[in-house]
Design a protein around this motif. Sequence first.
Motif, mmCIF file in Angstrom:
data_model
loop_
_atom_site.group_PDB
_atom_site.id
_atom_site.type_symbol
_atom_site.label_atom_id
_atom_site.label_comp_id
_atom_site.label_asym_id
_atom_site.label_seq_id
_atom_site.Cartn_x
_atom_site.Cartn_y
_atom_site.Cartn_z
ATOM 1 N N ARG A 414 0.870 -1.277 0.018
ATOM 2 C CA ARG A 414 -0.050 0.144 0.002
ATOM 3 C C ARG A 414 0.943 1.331 0.010
ATOM 4 N NH1 ARG A 414 -4.948 -0.817 4.038
ATOM 5 N NH2 ARG A 414 -3.472 -1.713 5.628
ATOM 6 N N SER A 415 2.101 1.099 0.572
ATOM 7 C CA SER A 415 2.809 2.377 0.139
ATOM 8 C C SER A 415 3.899 2.699 -1.128
ATOM 9 C CB SER A 415 3.975 2.316 1.491
ATOM 10 O OG SER A 415 4.821 1.279 1.285
ATOM 11 N N SER A 416 3.425 1.572 -1.924
ATOM 12 C CA SER A 416 4.246 1.689 -3.243
ATOM 13 C C SER A 416 3.093 2.083 -4.089
ATOM 14 C CB SER A 416 4.612 0.286 -3.719
ATOM 15 O OG SER A 416 3.642 -0.392 -4.242
ATOM 16 N N PRO A 417 3.321 2.677 -5.335
ATOM 17 C CA PRO A 417 2.324 3.217 -6.225
ATOM 18 C C PRO A 417 1.890 2.007 -7.162
ATOM 19 C CG PRO A 417 4.493 3.931 -6.829
ATOM 20 C CD PRO A 417 4.907 3.140 -5.741
ATOM 21 N N ILE A 418 2.294 0.832 -6.689
ATOM 22 C CA ILE A 418 2.055 -0.316 -7.778
ATOM 23 C C ILE A 418 0.354 -0.609 -7.902
ATOM 24 C CG2 ILE A 418 1.759 -2.992 -7.832
ATOM 25 C CD1 ILE A 418 4.765 -2.871 -6.593
ATOM 26 N N LEU A 419 -0.126 -0.361 -6.503
ATOM 27 C CA LEU A 419 -1.745 -0.337 -6.352
ATOM 28 C C LEU A 419 -2.391 0.541 -7.287
ATOM 29 C CD1 LEU A 419 -2.659 -1.645 -2.507
ATOM 30 C CD2 LEU A 419 -2.420 -2.942 -4.853
ATOM 31 N N LEU A 420 -1.875 1.808 -6.989
ATOM 32 C CA LEU A 420 -2.463 2.982 -7.747
ATOM 33 C C LEU A 420 -2.361 2.708 -9.375
ATOM 34 C CD1 LEU A 420 -3.332 5.952 -7.152
ATOM 35 C CD2 LEU A 420 -1.142 6.437 -8.245
ATOM 36 N N SER A 492 -7.932 7.042 -6.389
ATOM 37 C CA SER A 492 -6.590 7.474 -5.987
ATOM 38 C C SER A 492 -6.631 8.037 -4.455
ATOM 39 C CB SER A 492 -6.106 8.745 -6.981
ATOM 40 O OG SER A 492 -6.342 8.304 -8.289
ATOM 41 N N GLY A 493 -7.892 8.445 -4.161
ATOM 42 C CA GLY A 493 -8.182 9.094 -2.725
ATOM 43 C C GLY A 493 -7.674 7.920 -1.714
ATOM 44 N N PHE A 494 -7.932 6.662 -2.003
ATOM 45 C CA PHE A 494 -7.180 5.506 -1.063
ATOM 46 C C PHE A 494 -6.099 5.379 -1.254
ATOM 47 C CE2 PHE A 494 -12.036 5.493 -1.962
ATOM 48 C CZ PHE A 494 -12.701 5.341 -0.683
ATOM 49 N N LEU A 495 -5.390 5.388 -2.479
ATOM 50 C CA LEU A 495 -4.278 4.728 -2.977
ATOM 51 C C LEU A 495 -3.139 5.666 -2.907
ATOM 52 C CD1 LEU A 495 -5.768 2.302 -5.380
ATOM 53 C CD2 LEU A 495 -5.144 1.971 -2.998
ATOM 54 N N ALA A 496 -3.400 6.972 -3.138
ATOM 55 C CA ALA A 496 -2.170 7.965 -3.316
ATOM 56 C C ALA A 496 -1.955 8.602 -2.196
ATOM 57 C CB ALA A 496 -2.518 8.843 -4.653
ATOM 58 N N ARG A 497 -1.238 8.068 -1.207
ATOM 59 C CA ARG A 497 -1.371 8.824 0.186
ATOM 60 C C ARG A 497 0.296 8.727 0.527
ATOM 61 N NH1 ARG A 497 -5.740 9.790 1.788
ATOM 62 N NH2 ARG A 497 -4.934 9.814 3.967
ATOM 63 N N SER A 498 1.246 8.329 -0.331
ATOM 64 C CA SER A 498 2.607 8.280 0.435
ATOM 65 C C SER A 498 3.372 9.324 -0.588
ATOM 66 C CB SER A 498 3.274 6.910 0.077
ATOM 67 O OG SER A 498 3.262 6.446 -1.083
ATOM 68 N N ARG A 499 4.383 9.640 -0.037
ATOM 69 C CA ARG A 499 5.384 10.216 -0.943
ATOM 70 C C ARG A 499 5.642 9.857 -2.429
ATOM 71 N NH1 ARG A 499 9.516 13.699 1.025
ATOM 72 N NH2 ARG A 499 11.149 12.707 -0.549
ATOM 73 N N SER A 500 5.746 8.545 -2.608
ATOM 74 C CA SER A 500 5.905 8.062 -3.880
ATOM 75 C C SER A 500 4.515 7.906 -4.719
ATOM 76 C CB SER A 500 6.866 6.786 -3.703
ATOM 77 O OG SER A 500 5.868 5.768 -3.038
ATOM 78 N N SER A 501 3.629 8.070 -4.253
ATOM 79 C CA SER A 501 2.345 7.918 -4.950
ATOM 80 C C SER A 501 1.512 8.940 -5.066
ATOM 81 C CB SER A 501 1.644 6.744 -4.497
ATOM 82 O OG SER A 501 1.123 6.764 -2.945
ATOM 83 N N LEU A 502 1.758 10.417 -4.485
ATOM 84 C CA LEU A 502 0.737 11.241 -4.618
ATOM 85 C C LEU A 502 0.671 11.823 -6.011
ATOM 86 C CD1 LEU A 502 -0.640 12.975 -2.470
ATOM 87 C CD2 LEU A 502 0.951 14.786 -3.492
ATOM 88 N N THR A 503 -0.623 11.967 -6.560
ATOM 89 C CA THR A 503 -0.878 12.452 -7.969
ATOM 90 C C THR A 503 -1.326 13.786 -7.936
ATOM 91 O OG1 THR A 503 -3.125 11.814 -7.698
ATOM 92 C CG2 THR A 503 -1.703 9.898 -8.478
ATOM 93 N N ALA A 504 -1.301 14.358 -9.057
ATOM 94 C CA ALA A 504 -1.786 15.949 -9.219
ATOM 95 C C ALA A 504 -3.054 16.224 -8.635
ATOM 96 C CB ALA A 504 -1.455 16.130 -10.823
#
Lengths: 553, 315
Positions: A414-420, A492-504
């Motif tokens: 969940r902290s990697s962008p793979i799920l996103l 993305s609201g559920f998955l883009a939550r870390s430094r490496s996965s935050l989206t625009a």
Amino acid sequence: MAGVVPGVNTGSVPSSFTRTIGPVATSRLAVAVLIFMTITVGYPVFAMVRRFADLGSPGGVSRWSAIDAGLIGFTIGQAVASTALTLAIGLPLAHVLARYRFAGQGVVEAATLVPFILPTVVVAVAVQRLLSPLGVEVDGINGSLIAILVAHVVFNVSVVVRIVGGYWRQLDIRPNEAAALLGAAPWTVFRRVTFPRIAPAILAAAAVVFFFTFTSFGVIVILGGLTRATLETEIYRYAILRNDFGSAAVLAVIQAVAVAGLALVNQRLQKRLTAASSSSQAILGARPIGSLAERVHATVVVSGTLLFLLAPLLSLAVRSFVVDGQPGFGNYTALLDRPAILVISPARAVLNSILFAALAALLAALIGTTAALAAQAHGRLAHLTEIAVLVPLGISAVTLGFGYLVGFTFGDLRSSPILLITAHAVIGIPFVVAAVLPALRNFDGGVLDAAALLGAPPRRVLTKVALPILRPALVAGAGFAAAVSLGEFGASGFLARSRSSLTAPQAVFGLLGQPAPAFQGQAAALCVVLGLLVIALVLLIDRGRGSLGRSWL
Amino acid sequence: MTTLTIQDLSVMIAGNLILHNVDLRVNSAETAAVLGPSGSGKSTLLRAIAGLIPADGSVQLDGEPIHDRPPHLRGVGMMFQNHALFPHLNVADNIAFGLRELGWDRVRSDRRVDELLEMAELSGFGTRSVDALSGGEAQRVALMRALAPQPKLIMLDEPLGSLDRRLRDELADELRRLLALTGTTALYVTHDQSEAAVVAERLVILDHGRIAADGQPEQLWSHPPTPELASFLGHRNVSPDYMVPADAVRAIPAEKGTAVVRSSRFVDGHWHLTIVMVRAAGEYGLTEFRSVGSSDIPAGSRVTLRFDTRRIHRF
């Protein structure tokens, strides 16, 4: 017919694709797609339902309190109101575009599509920027129903214009002429002949708009404040803000059932509409604008609607160039620095978004194309594959994101962008299938046979002949998947939550959370950047493919 | 120079037997036309020989069995009904496709493509898009593409099917010339008898998946083996026992003159005639009648029919 041996079935002729790939390999492709869809869609939905089933255990009962009549009422009520308003504003333009021919018609149609292809976050912020100076209070706490409705209308008018206008335009004019010759006045002709004939298109368009507004997430989260909530936004709030996965699961299951039902209804209505389309023999009614009254009518409708659709975007662009009440580029240069409220700089978030969009599009293209190829075979497996890749159309992005959150708990996933990236790819797969499948169906299989008889082994038939011919459809499908990923906000609201996965889009949301004018200005600037990116991408895809955004509706 | 030998070839699709134990031999450098009504299995025969559909039986080129090989290793060329040109390649690259698969280098294949373009009177067309070709040009490009790798056997599946009558006659001549020029053994599928007669020196007639007749065009026309075949070849005066070619009948109205018969049928023991002209005795003017029973030979008048008995064919 002589020579028929009844009762013996040795199967039908394989398509040229199936023959080239081989029946066994084709089945393997189908199985691979089904495994992918099971892991990326089936499993998260299962995980969500398991959470829901846990409610049967002691202590789980109170979770039902998450649903109340107010929540359901507002979810349906705002969707009904948005749909009615969208029809009221879209139908006059659909009429003008269907019945008249005038210079710049293509430009008008393309302009109505602009808000539709933009990320919901951008449209929501644009409406907020337009309405605030007009005295409509839209702050983070109170929210505004008017703002929600306006944003939904701006976003969805093109749905009505496309579906109703497109259908209306190809209707045969002769029944109308017959009615007029039988003594019907123009209004009577409309009421008794035209309206009953376009009613299926209006119904289909209304169903699509209802679906979009029922599952609307970005607009309501941004413009609804803390008080206005729908099923979709409550799933997010329970899961992310209150960390109450049980209640979120209750809402998500209800939402999933409702959305799947709506999606099926939509599909039915669209299919009926396609079947009812009149033949190429029709005599079309579109004609140049004649009298002064018609000219005034058309001008008022076209300019009024365009002003309504584009004014929010213009005010957004203008606002992005205002810093402390003065014109300047400060909001844009500030995007390069990390504000305290975000984990990375907005510029980094844009780069993240571009990277994720590219990877998600690649994955979607791979799975979508494989599925489309596997669907060329005959039989149940092929049919199942085709259905499986269209399932994401019947799941809201928020439900999918929540499913990923509760399903993929193992390791550090969940902290990697793979799920996103995977979630974005899943959402994009139907776009690839929608582009590639018709291209495959229209494909002249003879060229594959010709290549084989000229000595090309199967792999080279695919790479030297099939792929180059399918490339435009493939590029378009992947491009639309990328555009959707760039603006994706629900999952993305559920998955883009870390430094490496935050989206625009998530960065925009983060900036909006702070009332300070500096952040609001930066949010506007970031929206402009994001919007231009998406528009540039869509223009690139559509170059040489006819009218703008045809594949979206 | 190659001989094609097919033995006991059967094809079953969705439970229907489309080809039924077909035996066929096409001699080296011969062009055989496969003629038959639609649904008779003509295209299926070609696709089975090419390996594009599963089939039982044996297919040999010069005695070497090829029926166990995948299509790309069979060494047969095919020209498709709609040409199936590669839309993403230009004319020269279409023709060079098979040469590149043979491993020819650019220089060598370019030279061969130029030769073929010249042979097809298409010099200078190499860089054109295939979308820009006329029907006749596309047809010649498709033929040259199929001939380029010098296949042992070339098969043509209704290659003129989509063209209009005038162009068909012209291009049928052209095809005959090009096939003769290269000396390739050819199997030519068509449903058009006159086209078959122009292109091929041999006719194979397929009916319900079986070979109904096989022979030279003139021979089959004048001596069809069965009444059904006679009807299929366009003969109208067919009874179960014999057949009279239309131009072997003359009707002579009472007393004087000769009627020219367009067609006649022997039904229920009566002759039904369609007469197009009557030449009056002693005069040279022609009178044309649009239909049977016109005023010059009123219905019910007596006519004498004169047959060229040498041309009556008994089954």
